[in-house]
Design a protein around this motif. Structure first.
Motif, short mmCIF file in Angstrom:
data_model
loop_
_atom_site.label_atom_id
_atom_site.label_comp_id
_atom_site.label_asym_id
_atom_site.label_seq_id
_atom_site.Cartn_x
_atom_site.Cartn_y
_atom_site.Cartn_z
N GLY A 1 -3.99 -4.05 -0.25
CA GLY A 1 -4.16 -2.90 -1.89
C GLY A 1 -2.97 -2.22 -1.80
N ILE A 2 -2.13 -1.52 -0.81
CA ILE A 2 -1.26 -0.80 -1.38
C ILE A 2 0.23 -1.56 -2.19
N PRO A 3 0.23 -0.91 -3.18
CA PRO A 3 1.91 -1.68 -3.76
C PRO A 3 2.98 -0.87 -2.52
N ILE A 4 3.99 -2.21 -2.16
CA ILE A 4 4.80 -2.06 -0.64
C ILE A 4 5.49 -1.13 -0.85
N ARG A 5 6.23 -1.04 -2.23
CA ARG A 5 6.20 -0.05 -2.06
C ARG A 5 7.30 1.99 -2.27
N ASP A 6 5.59 2.21 -2.16
CA ASP A 6 4.37 3.29 -1.51
C ASP A 6 4.47 3.50 -0.17
N VAL A 7 4.70 2.27 0.71
CA VAL A 7 5.01 1.88 2.52
C VAL A 7 6.23 2.90 2.60
N ARG A 8 5.96 3.68 3.81
CA ARG A 8 7.69 4.22 4.02
C ARG A 8 8.07 2.76 4.81
#
Length: 208
Positions: free
Chosen positions: A113-120
């Protein structure tokens, strides 16, 4: 009479220089690559593995037609999904978007559910194990080909367990020095299937 040998040696210097220049060109090409963009700030402790593509499109630079166009699907944790299609239809490209080897031109890819661009970037990739189609092996031991890079500190017991999980242990047992056997340049002493199992053992060892 004494001039012949040093003259011949002098003529061979250029060949050595050219080999060095060719190698240097490859090395500096890597050095000159711009760093990957990483604007992510989220570092999840654990990832369950839900992958969702929402209207994702991607095309390579210079290509007229997009490789992927408006792709949407969801993969639930624990599911096994096969991507089926013609050669060049974008299967490998689609898989490469998940660890952010490429960035889509439009749409969103989500992990849990988290956009991968927001993950380090480092955090995202630490939860992903990739077994490539073309396996790269080093002129070193079987053990060091399974455990290298961040995995170099793994114990022999851990490497053995990963090899067993990848069904690589039966052929490793038959090698002259088992895990300490040198596989040759790019694994030339192994068959294609054995090289693939070494790559699978890497993925098991990472335990993503």
């Amino acid at each position: 009479g004494l001039l012949a040998k040093p003259t011949r040696q002098l003529s061979e210097v250029n060949a050595t220089i050219q080999r060095g220049l060719a190698a240097a060109s490859d090395i500096f090409e890597v050095f000159d690559e711009p760093p990957e963009e990483d604007e992510g700030t989220i570092v999840p402790d654990d990832i369950r593995g839900e992958i969702e593509f929402r209207d994702v499109s991607f095309g390579y630079a210079g290509s007229v037609q997009p490789v992927l166009k408006n792709i949407s699907f969801k993969v639930r944790p624990g599911e096994t999904v096969g991507l089926v299609g013609k050669s060049g239809s974008g299967k490998s490209t689609l898989a490469s978007l998940i660890p952010r080897f490429y960035t889509p031109q439009s749409g969103t890819i989500l992990v849990d559910g988290i956009p991968i661009r927001d993950v380090r970037l480092a955090a995202l990739r630490s939860h992903i194990a990739v077994v490539p189609q073309d396996v790269t092996l080093f002129n070193d031991t079987v053990a060091r080909n399974i455990a290298y890079g961040a995995l170099a500190g793994c114990s022999e017991a851990e490497i053995t367990r990963a090899a067993q999980q990848a069904y690589a242990w039966p052929f490793i047992e038959r090698l002259p020095e088992r895990l300490k056997t040198i596989v040759g340049d790019d694994g030339i002493l192994l068959s294609g299937g054995e090289r693939q199992r070494i790559a699978i053992a890497r993925a098991f060892l990472k335990n993503a």
